[in-house]
Enzyme design. Structure first.
Site, PDB file in Angstrom:
ATOM      1  N   LYS A  80      12.833  15.931  -9.603  1.00 50.75           N
ATOM      2  CA  LYS A  80      13.965  16.600 -10.277  1.00 50.75           C
ATOM      3  C   LYS A  80      13.533  17.882 -10.991  1.00 50.75           C
ATOM      4  O   LYS A  80      14.175  18.925 -10.855  1.00 50.75           O
ATOM      5  CB  LYS A  80      14.611  15.656 -11.292  1.00 50.75           C
ATOM      6  N   THR A  81      12.447  17.788 -11.754  1.00 45.03           N
ATOM      7  CA  THR A  81      12.009  18.945 -12.546  1.00 45.03           C
ATOM      8  C   THR A  81      11.575  20.094 -11.640  1.00 45.03           C
ATOM      9  O   THR A  81      11.941  21.253 -11.874  1.00 45.03           O
ATOM     10  CB  THR A  81      10.859  18.544 -13.493  1.00 45.03           C
ATOM     11  N   GLU A 124      18.950  18.734 -14.582  1.00 43.52           N
ATOM     12  CA  GLU A 124      18.479  17.481 -14.006  1.00 43.52           C
ATOM     13  C   GLU A 124      19.518  16.405 -14.305  1.00 43.52           C
ATOM     14  O   GLU A 124      20.162  16.421 -15.357  1.00 43.52           O
ATOM     15  CB  GLU A 124      17.135  17.085 -14.619  1.00 43.52           C
TER      16      GLU A 124
END
Length: 288
Positions: A80-81, A124
């Site tokens: 996600k990051t 996110e």
């Protein structure tokens, strides 16, 4: 504890307390707390006793998302990051002036957030305690589905079902982007009512990477194809096969937003990832 992020908030005018105490809740209209805060937290208890409005971070974030037409929620067990970082670089290269929330420190935005003045919002979307079910995504990404957060999910099937619920939050004119090599993600792609765009290494995916080569640092060069049409050639600045997939997910969003290929290439080539994510620190005695 003190950090660069705390200092950035202070310089913007925020009053910061280090440590949790009841007396910190003074002259407050709204208390926002994260899913990780226990119910016996002294500030939470004080807010309840004073009948101050309470809202968890996910709901608060959802309200902010509501105010943006093009909100993108990047979900998945892993990546996600990094994917959010890649998309941040691309939208900045195209001068879309996005608002960004990323779960790590990204040099391009000087920390973990950026306040933009446009309809574009990138964040996110974490499945922990089903937080992302309070979001309002116009575009949702599901990078992968794996066993994680088993303190609040009973098994992988419950996790997959929650990702399906998240995907069904997307409006009919919105888009779900998914990694079609992942059997659980592929199943979700077939069950939603919105537009879908798949990516992966298989030829059945809408967006794929072909002619992949890695340099000595493990960074990939490859051709990006959409529906078997060669769009452009790309070299990443982050290593690993998994980062090709993160790049393909961010490219899918870019194509929906009609971002020119030059800006996609520039953004991804500049992206070195967020700090603490397989971060290059240097070389000593021949060891990287």
């Amino acid at each position: 504890k003190d950090s660069a992020i705390i200092n950035k908030l202070r310089s913007s005018g925020a009053e910061i307390y280090i440590g949790h105490r009841r007396e910190n809740i003074n002259n407050v209209d709204l208390v926002v707390y994260t899913a990780a805060i226990p119910s016996d937290n002294p500030e939470l208890l004080e807010a309840k006793e004073k009948n101050i409005a309470l809202m968890d971070r996910a709901e608060f974030l959802g309200q902010i998302m509501k105010g943006h037409k093009y909100s993108v929620g990047i979900s998945g067990t892993h990546g996600k990051t990094t994917c959010t970082s890649m998309l941040s670089h691309i939208t900045l290269a195209d001068n879309l002036d996005p608002t960004i929330l990323v779960g790590g420190e990204l040099d391009a935005i000087g920390g973990n957030f950026r306040i933009g003045n446009s309809e574009y919002f990138l964040t996110e979307a974490c499945e922990y305690k089903r937080s992302f079910l309070k979001f309002y995504p116009y575009i949702g990404i599901v990078l992968n589905i794996d066993s994680d957060h088993l303190d609040c999910y009973k098994d992988i099937n419950e996790i997959a079902d929650t990702f399906l619920q998240f995907s069904k939050l997307i409006p009919e004119d919105g888009y779900l982007i998914g990694f079609s090599d992942d059997i659980r993600v592929n199943e979700i792609l077939s069950k939603v009512n919105c537009n879908t765009l798949s990516y992966g290494f298989n030829d059945a995916a809408n967006v794929t990477a072909k002619n992949i080569h890695f340099n000595q640092n493990g960074c990939a060069t490859f051709d990006v194809y959409k529906d078997n049409k060669n769009l452009f050639n790309l070299t990443l600045n982050v290593p690993g096969r998994h980062n090709i997939l993160n790049a393909l997910a961010s490219i899918c969003v870019s194509l929906i937003f009609n971002i020119p290929k030059e800006d996609i290439i520039e953004g991804l080539s500049k992206c070195k990832g967020a700090h603490k994510r397989f971060e290059y620190k240097g070389e000593t005695n021949g060891v990287t």
